[in-house]
Design an enzyme around this catalytic site. Structure first.
Site, PDB file in Angstrom:
ATOM      1  N   ARG A 225       0.806  -1.069  -0.039  1.00 29.34           N
ATOM      2  CA  ARG A 225       0.112  -0.047  -0.001  1.00 29.34           C
ATOM      3  C   ARG A 225       0.743   1.322   0.180  1.00 29.34           C
ATOM      4  NH1 ARG A 225      -3.099  -3.061  -1.512  1.00 29.34           N
ATOM      5  NH2 ARG A 225      -5.406  -3.318  -0.763  1.00 29.34           N
ATOM      6  N   HIS A 273       0.627  -0.216 -10.574  1.00 31.59           N
ATOM      7  CA  HIS A 273      -0.064  -1.266  -9.659  1.00 31.59           C
ATOM      8  C   HIS A 273      -0.502  -2.376 -10.423  1.00 31.59           C
ATOM      9  CE1 HIS A 273      -3.249  -0.830  -6.244  1.00 31.59           C
ATOM     10  NE2 HIS A 273      -2.861  -2.024  -6.271  1.00 31.59           N
TER      11      HIS A 273
END
Length: 310
Positions: A225, A273
């Protein structure tokens, strides 16, 4: 009896997931109505993704569970209207993707591949990297993803230290916990892999003080994250040369703005990502199995601990 399943994950995801979900439900022997527009009072299960139009769960009076399509639940776990079980996604396809990304980038930095790829300039650079047993790796976060990555790296011969907020035992892997354990894991990390969930306790976990604990020239991989790292502190450590490189797959803002300093920094690699993505075919199987369990009165898989936040 027919289970009514609301797909509350957006139109784009519906186009991708509808067919795999219908196939998985049929294989699991679940008779179901699967739709995007069911009346709330008739819904038994909600298939959910962050950003869904469903934010108030109060009208879903007979719903038995919310089944998240992604591994991360930080955008839903604190919703005060959600009082039914919440299951996160633990999918072997997602896990496999993460293991491959982490292993690939650990090996890239371990072997010094960037030097040879970026410097095809006629200069002979016979710098031989150490063998894996001489390159220490620490993995912060020992959930489904972190533990599998740690096992793979250990299998390749790296001395791996794992750290988690609560004590864990994973075979012969060295597992630490607590603040003292974190300091040890950081101090012994030539390569550091971040796979922690995002909670109030883990946000900015890698601040300036903890970054300074890492060995000189250490490499950070963050496919977990974005907010786990203090961006300004990371850039300062890279600028000073205290850190060798950061390979980042997740960010506070996504897509990462074109003007963000990470893009142009010579010691930063940005990947968009892609470290691990939920695969519709395999994720659908996980969703269908949980619905089968719910209909059979069996315990659901991968339930979120609301107090812990994951």
């Amino acid at each position: 009896m027919t289970a009514n399943i609301l797909f509350a994950a957006g139109e784009a995801q519906w186009r991708v997931y509808e067919a795999p979900l219908r196939r998985a439900l049929a294989r699991a022997g679940v008779t179901a109505t699967l739709a995007t527009d069911l009346a709330p009072a008739e819904v038994d299960y909600i298939v959910y993704a962050p950003g869904s139009a469903v934010q108030d769960f109060t009208p879903f009076t007979r719903a038995r569970a919310v089944l998240n399509l992604w591994a991360g639940v930080e955008k839903i776990v604190g919703n005060p209207t959600l009082r039914i079980p919440l299951a996160r996604m633990v999918d072997h396809g997602l896990t496999r993707g993460m293991v491959e990304w982490v292993t690939g980038h650990v090996l890239r930095h371990h072997l010094g591949m960037d030097t040879h790829i970026l410097h095809q300039d006629g200069v002979w650079r016979p710098d031989v990297p150490p063998l894996a047993p001489d390159r220490r790796v620490s993995v912060l976060g020992l959930g489904a993803l972190g533990s599998e990555c740690a096992r793979m790296l250990s299998h390749l011969g790296f001395p791996v230290t794992g750290w988690s907020r609560s004590p864990k035992e994973i075979g012969t892997l060295r597992c630490l916990s607590g603040e003292d354990g974190l300091r040890t894991a950081l101090a012994q990390a030539d390569i550091l892999v971040l796979l922690l969930p995002l909670t109030p306790e883990t946000e900015n976990l890698l601040d300036a003080a903890r970054l300074a604990t890492l060995p000189s020239g250490a490499v950070i991989l963050n496919p977990g994250r974005g907010p786990l790292i203090d961006d300004a502190a990371l850039l300062a450590a890279l600028d000073s040369g205290a850190l060798g490189h950061a390979t980042l797959d997740v960010f506070r803002e996504e897509p990462l703005p074109p003007e963000h300093p990470f893009w142009a920094h010579p010691r930063v690699t940005v990947t968009p990502h892609i470290a691990s993505e939920t695969r519709p075919e395999t994720a659908a199987q996980v969703i269908a199995e949980n619905i089968r369990r719910g209909e059979a009165g069996e315990p659901l898989l991968h339930l979120v601990d609301r107090d812990a936040g994951y």
